[in-house]
Enzyme design. Structure first.
Site, PDB file in Angstrom:
ATOM      1  N   ARG A 235      18.536 -28.479 -11.092  1.00  0.00           N
ATOM      2  CA  ARG A 235      19.311 -29.407 -11.933  1.00  0.00           C
ATOM      3  C   ARG A 235      18.540 -30.686 -12.248  1.00  0.00           C
ATOM      4  O   ARG A 235      18.686 -31.245 -13.338  1.00  0.00           O
ATOM      5  CB  ARG A 235      20.622 -29.744 -11.244  1.00  0.00           C
ATOM      6  CG  ARG A 235      21.579 -28.578 -11.297  1.00  0.00           C
ATOM      7  CD  ARG A 235      22.928 -28.989 -10.804  1.00  0.00           C
ATOM      8  NE  ARG A 235      23.904 -27.965 -11.108  1.00  0.00           N
ATOM      9  CZ  ARG A 235      24.929 -27.673 -10.330  1.00  0.00           C
ATOM     10  NH1 ARG A 235      25.119 -28.330  -9.219  1.00  0.00           N
ATOM     11  NH2 ARG A 235      25.783 -26.719 -10.681  1.00  0.00           N
TER      12      ARG A 235
ATOM     13  N   LYS B 131      37.322 -12.898  -7.612  1.00  0.00           N
ATOM     14  CA  LYS B 131      38.740 -12.745  -7.949  1.00  0.00           C
ATOM     15  C   LYS B 131      39.035 -12.588  -9.425  1.00  0.00           C
ATOM     16  O   LYS B 131      38.437 -13.238 -10.269  1.00  0.00           O
ATOM     17  CB  LYS B 131      39.493 -13.970  -7.448  1.00  0.00           C
ATOM     18  CG  LYS B 131      39.538 -14.019  -5.929  1.00  0.00           C
ATOM     19  CD  LYS B 131      40.344 -15.189  -5.462  1.00  0.00           C
ATOM     20  CE  LYS B 131      40.542 -15.115  -3.953  1.00  0.00           C
ATOM     21  NZ  LYS B 131      41.175 -16.331  -3.459  1.00  0.00           N
TER      22      LYS B 131
ATOM     23  N   GLY C 210      27.843 -20.236 -11.154  1.00  0.00           N
ATOM     24  CA  GLY C 210      27.147 -20.493  -9.905  1.00  0.00           C
ATOM     25  C   GLY C 210      26.429 -19.326  -9.279  1.00  0.00           C
ATOM     26  O   GLY C 210      25.217 -19.362  -9.102  1.00  0.00           O
TER      27      GLY C 210
ATOM     28  N   GLY D 121      31.736 -23.786 -14.394  1.00  0.00           N
ATOM     29  CA  GLY D 121      33.075 -23.981 -14.970  1.00  0.00           C
ATOM     30  C   GLY D 121      32.998 -24.431 -16.417  1.00  0.00           C
ATOM     31  O   GLY D 121      33.772 -23.973 -17.267  1.00  0.00           O
TER      32      GLY D 121
END
Ligand code: AMP
Length: 396
Positions: free
Chosen positions: A35, A198, A354, A377
C-alpha cells in the site's frame, strides 16, 4: 476526470489522503509495503513538480484515542526508503505545533501526520475536524481507494474546503480506470470468480454481477450453502442456513438472465478445521457427517480452469478454500495460476478483495495479472454501482 498530471504544484502544499493501513509484526515493522508503494507515484510526481507533500492516513482500528501499536511512526522508515527522501513525522494531526510545521513547508519536503483514527472525529465525518485538517494543504488529493467507500473527515468531508483544488491521485485514477474496464467496456466472455467464507457478505455483489458478466464461478466456503440449498449433503461444512433461500433465488435469477453459474463438483474434506486434519476428496453434494469441505477438488479445478481460459475479462474476489492452511490452498493457487495463463493469452484480469490479493501476493504473481486493486470493500461497492463518498466528493 480531474488529474494531477496537469496541475502546477510549484511552491504548493499537497495534502494527500493515502492508505498506509499496512500490516505490522510484533516488532512494529511493516511486513507488506504494497500500500505504501502504491502511493509513491503520486508523491514523487508532486515533488518533481516543485511541490511539498503532507500525508495523512489511518492505521488499524484504534478504539479509544492514541495507541502506540497503531502509530504511523512505524511506517516512516519504509516510506523514506521508497521515496528516497527524509520524512518529517508529526505525532498528532491538528495541534498548533503541527500547523506550525506544515505552514511554511518548502518544496521537496514530505510530512506524515499521525493516525487520523486517533481522533473519533475522523470516522464521524466531523466538519470542524475536516476544516482543521484542510489547513495543512493548498491542494487536496485523495489517493486512498481502500477508504473511498467511507464518508470520513479526511476521505470525503474535507473536499468541501478545496472547491477548486481537489483531485484524484494517480492510484485512485488507476483503480477507477481498471474497474471501469470491467464494468463499462468488457470484452466477452466475462467471468467473475467469487470465493471466500460467506454468502451473506457477497450476496449483493453476486446479484449485481448477474447483470454484468456472462458466467460466475462460485468457490470457497460460500459454495456449500448453494450445494445444500439444492438438496446436497454438506456434512459439517460452513453453511449459512439463513441464506439457503437466497442462494436458490440467485441461481434462478442467473438462469433468467442467461448467466452461467459454475459451482464446485468435488471438494477436499477434512475431519476437523486444522491443517493436519485427515483429508480426502469427495463429491461436493455427498459430504458425510463429521467432515467439512475446506478446498475445491481436482475435477473442479480442471473445470474452473477451462472456464477461465475461455474468458476474455475476469474478476477474482475471494479464495477457493482455506488457503491459509498449506494443505487446503491448492484450489486458490490453481485459480491464481489460471488467471496468469489467461492474462498471458490476452485476457483482462482484475483481482480485488483482501484475501485473493494476499494469495496472489504470496505467490508472487501480482505482476503477472492485469491489475490488482488496493481496495477490498471499496472495490466491491464500486462494482455494485454504489457511488463512493470519496469519489463523489472530488467530482462534485
Ligand atoms: P472473505 O473475507 O469472505 O473473502 O473470506 C476469506 C476467508 O474465507 C479466508 O480466511 C478463508 O480461509 C475462508 N474460507 C474459504 N473457503 C472456506 C471453507 N471451505 N471453509 C471455511 N472457510 C473458508
Amino acid at each position: 476526470m480531474k488529474t494531477i498530471s496537469d496541475i502546477n504544484f510549484d511552491n504548493k502544499r499537497a495534502l494527500i489522503r493515502v492508505d498506509f493501513n499496512v500490516p505490522l509484526n510484533k516488532d512494529r515493522e511493516v511486513t507488506d509495503n504494497t500500500r505504501i508503494k502504491a502511493a509513491i507515484p503520486t508523491i514523487k510526481l508532486i515533488l518533481e513538480k516543485g511541490g511539498s507533500v503532507v500525508l495523512m492516513s489511518h492505521l488499524g482500528r484504534p478504539k479509544n484515542g492514541a495507541e502506540e501499536k497503531f502509530s504511523l511512526k512505524h511506517v516512516v522508515k519504509s516510506l523514506e526508503l521508497l521515496i528516497g527522501t527524509d520524512v518529517t513525522f508529526i505525532d498528532d494531526c491538528i495541534s498548533d505545533k503541527a500547523f506550525e510545521i506544515t505552514k511554511n513547508l518548502s518544496s521537496g519536503k514530505v510530512v506524515l501526520l499521525e493516525n487520523l483514527r486517533f481522533y473519533s472525529e475522523e470516522k464521524d465525518g466531523n466538519l470542524e475536524f475536516a476544516k482543521k485538517l484542510s489547513q495543512h494543504g493548498d491542494i487536496y488529493i485523495n489517493d486512498a481507494f481502500g477508504t473511498a467507500h467511507r464518508e470520513h473527515a479526511s476521505t470525503a468531508i474535507i473536499a468541501e474546503f478545496f472547491p477548486e483544488n481537489k483531485y484524484f491521485g494517480l492510484l485512485l485514477e488507476k483503480e477507477i480506470k481498471n474497474i471501469d474496464a470491467l464494468l463499462k467496456s468488457p470484452q466477452a466472455p466475462t467471468t467473475a470468480i467469487i470465493g471466500g467464507a460467506k454468502v451473506s457478505s457477497k450476496i449483493s455483489i453476486i446479484e449485481k454481477l448477474i447483470d454484468t458478466v456472462d458466467q460466475i464461478i462460485i468457490g470457497g466456503g460460500m459454495a456449500y450453502t448453494f450445494v445444500k440449498a439444492q438438496g446436497g449433503q454438506v456434512g459439517d461444512s460452513l453453511v449459512e442456513d439463513d441464506y439457503l433461500q437466497t442462494a436458490l433465488e440467485v441461481l434462478s435469477l442467473a438462469k433468467e438472465k442467461d448467466v452461467q453459474i459454475h459451482l464446485p463438483i468435488d471438494t477436499i474434506v477434512a475431519d476437523r478445521f486444522a491443517n493436519d486434519a485427515i483429508a480426502k476428496s469427495c463429491e461436493i453434494s455427498k459430504i458425510e457427517e463429521g467432515w467439512m469441505g475446506l478446498d475445491i477438488g481436482a475435477e473442479t479445478i480442471d473445470r474452473f480452469n477451462t472456464v477461465i481460459q475461455s474468458s476474455r475479462t475476469i474478476l477474482w474476489n475471494g479464495p477457493m478454500g482455506v488457503f491459509e492452511m498449506e494443505n487446503f490452498k491448492n484450489g486458490t493457487v490453481a485459480v491464481a495460476n489460471a488467471l496468469v495463463n489467461a492474462t498471458d493469452a490476452g485476457a483482462f484480469t482484475l483481482i480485488g478483495g483482501g484475501d485473493s490479493v494476499s494469495a496472489i501476493n504470496q505467490l508472487n504473481l501480482a505482476e503477472r495479472v492485469s491489475y490488482v486493486s488496493t481496495g477490498g470493500g471499496a472495490m466491491l461497492e464500486y462494482l455494485e454501482g454504489i457511488e463512493l463518498p470519496g469519489i463523489k466528493a472530488i467530482l462534485n
